[in-house]
Scaffold this motif. Structure first.
Motif, PDB file in Angstrom:
ATOM      1  N   VAL A 167       0.862  -1.182   0.000  1.00 34.50           N
ATOM      2  CA  VAL A 167       0.000   0.000   0.000  1.00 34.50           C
ATOM      3  C   VAL A 167       0.900   1.234   0.000  1.00 34.50           C
ATOM      4  CG1 VAL A 167      -1.675   1.341   1.350  1.00 34.50           C
ATOM      5  CG2 VAL A 167      -1.893  -1.152   1.209  1.00 34.50           C
ATOM      6  N   LYS A 168       0.535   2.220  -0.786  1.00 33.94           N
ATOM      7  CA  LYS A 168       1.263   3.489  -0.783  1.00 33.94           C
ATOM      8  C   LYS A 168       0.433   4.543  -0.067  1.00 33.94           C
ATOM      9  CE  LYS A 168       4.246   3.143  -4.863  1.00 33.94           C
ATOM     10  NZ  LYS A 168       4.636   3.781  -6.148  1.00 33.94           N
ATOM     11  N   VAL A 169       1.114   5.288   0.799  1.00 35.00           N
ATOM     12  CA  VAL A 169       0.467   6.390   1.500  1.00 35.00           C
ATOM     13  C   VAL A 169       1.304   7.646   1.262  1.00 35.00           C
ATOM     14  CG1 VAL A 169      -0.184   7.345   3.746  1.00 35.00           C
ATOM     15  CG2 VAL A 169      -0.584   4.913   3.265  1.00 35.00           C
ATOM     16  N   ALA A 170       0.675   8.691   0.788  1.00 29.82           N
ATOM     17  CA  ALA A 170       1.385   9.945   0.557  1.00 29.82           C
ATOM     18  C   ALA A 170       1.792  10.567   1.885  1.00 29.82           C
ATOM     19  CB  ALA A 170       0.497  10.902  -0.230  1.00 29.82           C
ATOM     20  N   VAL A 171       2.905  11.272   1.881  1.00 28.41           N
ATOM     21  CA  VAL A 171       3.412  11.905   3.109  1.00 28.41           C
ATOM     22  C   VAL A 171       2.362  12.843   3.689  1.00 28.41           C
ATOM     23  CG1 VAL A 171       5.198  13.414   4.063  1.00 28.41           C
ATOM     24  CG2 VAL A 171       5.808  11.688   2.349  1.00 28.41           C
ATOM     25  N   GLU A 172       1.639  13.560   2.818  1.00 28.90           N
ATOM     26  CA  GLU A 172       0.639  14.506   3.314  1.00 28.90           C
ATOM     27  C   GLU A 172      -0.570  13.813   3.931  1.00 28.90           C
ATOM     28  OE1 GLU A 172       0.399  14.403  -1.282  1.00 28.90           O
ATOM     29  OE2 GLU A 172       1.941  14.409   0.293  1.00 28.90           O
ATOM     30  N   ASP A 173      -0.687  12.480   3.719  1.00 27.87           N
ATOM     31  CA  ASP A 173      -1.800  11.742   4.313  1.00 27.87           C
ATOM     32  C   ASP A 173      -1.439  11.083   5.647  1.00 27.87           C
ATOM     33  OD1 ASP A 173      -3.642  12.335   2.342  1.00 27.87           O
ATOM     34  OD2 ASP A 173      -3.114  10.595   1.114  1.00 27.87           O
ATOM     35  N   ILE A 174      -0.257  11.317   6.154  1.00 25.93           N
ATOM     36  CA  ILE A 174       0.144  10.726   7.434  1.00 25.93           C
ATOM     37  C   ILE A 174      -0.824  11.081   8.564  1.00 25.93           C
ATOM     38  CG2 ILE A 174       1.909  10.826   9.252  1.00 25.93           C
ATOM     39  CD1 ILE A 174       4.038  10.786   7.090  1.00 25.93           C
ATOM     40  N   PRO A 175      -1.329  12.320   8.664  1.00 28.48           N
ATOM     41  CA  PRO A 175      -2.295  12.613   9.740  1.00 28.48           C
ATOM     42  C   PRO A 175      -3.556  11.746   9.659  1.00 28.48           C
ATOM     43  CG  PRO A 175      -1.436  14.648   8.806  1.00 28.48           C
ATOM     44  CD  PRO A 175      -0.971  13.537   7.919  1.00 28.48           C
ATOM     45  N   ARG A 176      -3.893  11.226   8.463  1.00 29.99           N
ATOM     46  CA  ARG A 176      -5.084  10.401   8.277  1.00 29.99           C
ATOM     47  C   ARG A 176      -4.710   8.926   8.137  1.00 29.99           C
ATOM     48  NH1 ARG A 176      -6.336  11.126   3.381  1.00 29.99           N
ATOM     49  NH2 ARG A 176      -8.409  10.156   3.593  1.00 29.99           N
ATOM     50  N   LEU A 177      -3.553   8.538   8.626  1.00 27.09           N
ATOM     51  CA  LEU A 177      -3.028   7.202   8.380  1.00 27.09           C
ATOM     52  C   LEU A 177      -3.983   6.108   8.837  1.00 27.09           C
ATOM     53  CD1 LEU A 177      -0.689   5.437   7.413  1.00 27.09           C
ATOM     54  CD2 LEU A 177       0.346   5.672   9.686  1.00 27.09           C
ATOM     55  N   LYS A 178      -4.519   6.205  10.039  1.00 26.48           N
ATOM     56  CA  LYS A 178      -5.405   5.156  10.536  1.00 26.48           C
ATOM     57  C   LYS A 178      -6.659   5.052   9.662  1.00 26.48           C
ATOM     58  CE  LYS A 178      -7.729   3.351  14.636  1.00 26.48           C
ATOM     59  NZ  LYS A 178      -7.977   3.510  16.100  1.00 26.48           N
ATOM     60  N   GLU A 179      -7.193   6.183   9.275  1.00 30.73           N
ATOM     61  CA  GLU A 179      -8.382   6.173   8.421  1.00 30.73           C
ATOM     62  C   GLU A 179      -8.076   5.504   7.079  1.00 30.73           C
ATOM     63  OE1 GLU A 179     -11.066   9.432   5.912  1.00 30.73           O
ATOM     64  OE2 GLU A 179      -9.724  10.101   7.541  1.00 30.73           O
ATOM     65  N   VAL A 180      -6.908   5.812   6.505  1.00 35.26           N
ATOM     66  CA  VAL A 180      -6.537   5.232   5.212  1.00 35.26           C
ATOM     67  C   VAL A 180      -6.424   3.716   5.320  1.00 35.26           C
ATOM     68  CG1 VAL A 180      -4.691   5.080   3.495  1.00 35.26           C
ATOM     69  CG2 VAL A 180      -5.381   7.319   4.382  1.00 35.26           C
ATOM     70  N   LEU A 181      -5.785   3.233   6.361  1.00 36.87           N
ATOM     71  CA  LEU A 181      -5.587   1.787   6.520  1.00 36.87           C
ATOM     72  C   LEU A 181      -6.883   1.077   6.897  1.00 36.87           C
ATOM     73  CD1 LEU A 181      -2.125   1.705   8.350  1.00 36.87           C
ATOM     74  CD2 LEU A 181      -2.619   1.516   5.896  1.00 36.87           C
ATOM     75  N   ARG A 182      -7.734   1.713   7.692  1.00 35.01           N
ATOM     76  CA  ARG A 182      -9.014   1.104   8.068  1.00 35.01           C
ATOM     77  C   ARG A 182      -9.920   0.927   6.852  1.00 35.01           C
ATOM     78  NH1 ARG A 182      -9.121  -1.929  12.477  1.00 35.01           N
ATOM     79  NH2 ARG A 182      -8.769  -0.796  14.434  1.00 35.01           N
ATOM     80  N   ARG A 183      -9.721   1.749   5.838  1.00 33.20           N
ATOM     81  CA  ARG A 183     -10.570   1.666   4.655  1.00 33.20           C
ATOM     82  C   ARG A 183     -10.231   0.462   3.773  1.00 33.20           C
ATOM     83  NH1 ARG A 183     -10.665   7.691   3.222  1.00 33.20           N
ATOM     84  NH2 ARG A 183      -9.076   7.095   1.719  1.00 33.20           N
ATOM     85  N   VAL A 184      -9.108  -0.194   4.043  1.00 30.87           N
ATOM     86  CA  VAL A 184      -8.749  -1.397   3.283  1.00 30.87           C
ATOM     87  C   VAL A 184      -9.582  -2.555   3.830  1.00 30.87           C
ATOM     88  CG1 VAL A 184      -6.889  -2.938   2.559  1.00 30.87           C
ATOM     89  CG2 VAL A 184      -6.407  -0.507   2.951  1.00 30.87           C
ATOM     90  N   ALA A 185     -10.492  -3.070   3.032  1.00 34.02           N
ATOM     91  CA  ALA A 185     -11.419  -4.108   3.479  1.00 34.02           C
ATOM     92  C   ALA A 185     -10.680  -5.392   3.828  1.00 34.02           C
ATOM     93  CB  ALA A 185     -12.453  -4.385   2.382  1.00 34.02           C
ATOM     94  N   ASP A 186     -11.300  -6.203   4.670  1.00 39.73           N
ATOM     95  CA  ASP A 186     -10.677  -7.457   5.105  1.00 39.73           C
ATOM     96  C   ASP A 186     -10.325  -8.346   3.913  1.00 39.73           C
ATOM     97  OD1 ASP A 186     -10.918  -6.633   7.700  1.00 39.73           O
ATOM     98  OD2 ASP A 186     -12.683  -7.853   8.161  1.00 39.73           O
ATOM     99  N   GLU A 187     -11.232  -8.399   2.941  1.00 40.38           N
ATOM    100  CA  GLU A 187     -10.951  -9.236   1.763  1.00 40.38           C
ATOM    101  C   GLU A 187      -9.724  -8.732   1.016  1.00 40.38           C
ATOM    102  OE1 GLU A 187     -13.761  -7.762   2.472  1.00 40.38           O
ATOM    103  OE2 GLU A 187     -15.136  -9.411   2.984  1.00 40.38           O
TER     104      GLU A 187
END
Length: 475
Positions: A408-428
């Motif tokens: 998974v790639k996360v932009a540096v500017e999205d670090i404050p939203r890191l948990k939200e970004v990772l939680r959005r990845v579905a279990d499947e």
């Protein structure tokens, strides 16, 4: 030369310039990092050739058949071999696009979806084993040349140099296969390796705490001058079929010692940063592997937990605060959330570093001083999904691997939203990515002796692709 051995430097002796052979023509190099695939239809794309500076003219089209000569020169034989290899790979790629490609690839590529074009890659790798020959220049002495560090963060550099030095035509690897990639006849070589170690130069030539790279560049410049004056091959192609390899942060800077080394030669680098001159069209990104003792520790080579095993942590990171990215990560997440175990240093009495990785779904891999991080490979060993937080980083083997299938790639500017970004990845999706991680794991392991499709041979395959002037990309 022993495995990872070293001795004190001896002085290189300049030899008078030989008469140069006629100019031979070389393929230009296509981008090594294709755009992500958006459909399942894929094929092989060949870039038009370009003229390396200092060569006479463009060669014939890659699609044109090789001319039959009564007494073909070695250069013509080499180009004919490459032409046949290209044709074979095209056929494999076209067959895959039409649903006619291999389905199990002899059981060696367990999950074809992690490759940009699995059929083309398999055929390209097979052609490499069949045809590719590398000549290692013999000039120079250890510890600056022909050896390197085989442990710590620069392991990839030392192991590659040492393993290539140990290769001999006709010998057999531990997998029971003929190991003939190295040739002792430069007339049969498709590529030429410059076996100096930038890490060793920093250790023995650099004056500590001066930050003066001049002695390192002077050595590299002198070494290239020796090779160019003694052999015709450097000047024949303006260095475009030569390659160096370095995992030191200063590897890219050392290559600037010679204009052709920097501008034309293939540079295999851990520090594959486009903002510092890394050019995917000709350079090779290699994985940064940190083996503390020089051997693969048991936790690295043991299988990761089964995909069905519960992973209690959402994400994990522990590491020093340096570079522009990590301070941002720790400022927002250090000790802030029990689901995101983010540490500068692990607390006393806590589990060991690798245990955290095996319990986490995602392993955070932020850049430090440089873009590459050994955490990417460590995450893959642990069966943990790498989260790439970097700018300008060309990921290793991205000419054939679809990193979006196992990271998974996360932009540096999205670090404050890191948990939200990772939680959005579905279990499947998490399960699918973890399956991808397991499928590519063997491509990042250093074996001694090397084995098919492992890290050393994947590096050589990346060099082979650039010598072939091909890439696997979407139509």
């Amino acid at each position: 030369m022993g495995y990872c051995s070293s001795s004190w430097i001896q002085i290189l002796i300049l030899i008078p310039l030989l008469i140069l052979l006629p100019t031979v023509l070389l393929l230009s190099l296509s981008p090594s990092s294709p755009s992500p695939l958006t459909s399942t239809s894929a094929t092989l794309r060949l870039s038009p050739r370009r003229r390396p500076p200092g060569t006479a003219a463009l060669s014939a089209s890659a699609a044109a058949p090789a001319k039959r000569l009564a007494n073909p020169a070695p250069e013509n034989k080499l180009e004919a071999e490459l032409s046949r290899a290209r044709a074979s790979i095209r056929r494999a790629a076209a067959g895959a696009a039409g649903g006619l490609g291999r389905t199990n690839f002899s059981g060696l590529l367990s999950r074809p979806s992690v490759y940009r074009n699995a059929a083309a890659f398999y055929q390209s790798y097979s052609e490499m084993e069949r045809r590719f020959r590398v000549y290692v220049y013999s000039e120079g002495e250890a510890p600056l040349v022909h050896t390197g560090p085989c442990k710590n963060i620069y392991t990839t550099e030392g192991r590659f140099i040492s393993e290539l030095e140990l290769m001999r035509p006709g010998e057999y690897s531990g997998a029971g296969e003929a190991n003939i990639l190295r040739t002792e006849d430069p007339r049969r070589a498709h590529a030429f390796f410059l076996p100096f170690s930038v890490t060793q130069l920093v250790r023995y030539v650099y004056r500590p705490n001066t930050f003066d790279q001049t002695p390192i560049r002077r050595f590299v410049s002198d070494y290239v001058d020796v090779v160019a004056s003694k052999h015709p091959y450097w000047n024949r192609t303006a260095a475009a079929d030569h390659f160096m390899l370095s995992c030191h942060d200063w590897g890219p800077h050392a290559s600037r010692a010679n204009a052709l080394l920097y501008g034309n030669a293939i540079r295999a680098l851990c520090n594959a940063n486009t903002s510092e001159g890394f050019r995917p069209r000709k350079d090779v990104s290699i994985p940064e592997i940190n083996l503390v003792t020089g051997d693969m520790p048991p936790e690295f080579i043991s299988p990761p937990p089964p995909e069905s095993s519960p992973r209690s942590l959402l994400a994990f990171f522990a590491g020093g605060v340096h570079g522009p990215v990590r301070p941002v990560l720790l400022r927002y997440w250090k000790g802030r959330d029990p689901d995101l175990e983010v540490h500068e240093y692990l607390p006393p009495g806590s589990d060991d570093y690798y245990s955290y990785m095996r319990r986490a779904r995602f392993c955070l891999c932020p850049s430090g001083y440089e873009v590459a991080s050994p955490r990417v490979v460590e995450a893959i060993y642990a069966g943990c999904i790498p989260v790439i937080i970097s700018t300008g980083y060309v990921l290793p083997f991205s000419d054939v691997l679809k990193w979006e299938e196992f990271s998974v790639k996360v932009a540096v500017e999205d670090i404050p939203r890191l948990k939200e970004v990772l939680r959005r990845v579905a279990d499947e999706e998490v399960m699918r990515l973890m399956a991808g991680v397991r499928a590519v794991r063997h491509h990042f392991i250093l074996n001694h002796p090397p084995k098919r499709f492992d890290a050393l041979y994947m590096i050589l395959h990346s060099v082979w692709l650039r010598r072939l002037n091909i890439k696997v990309a979407q139509v």
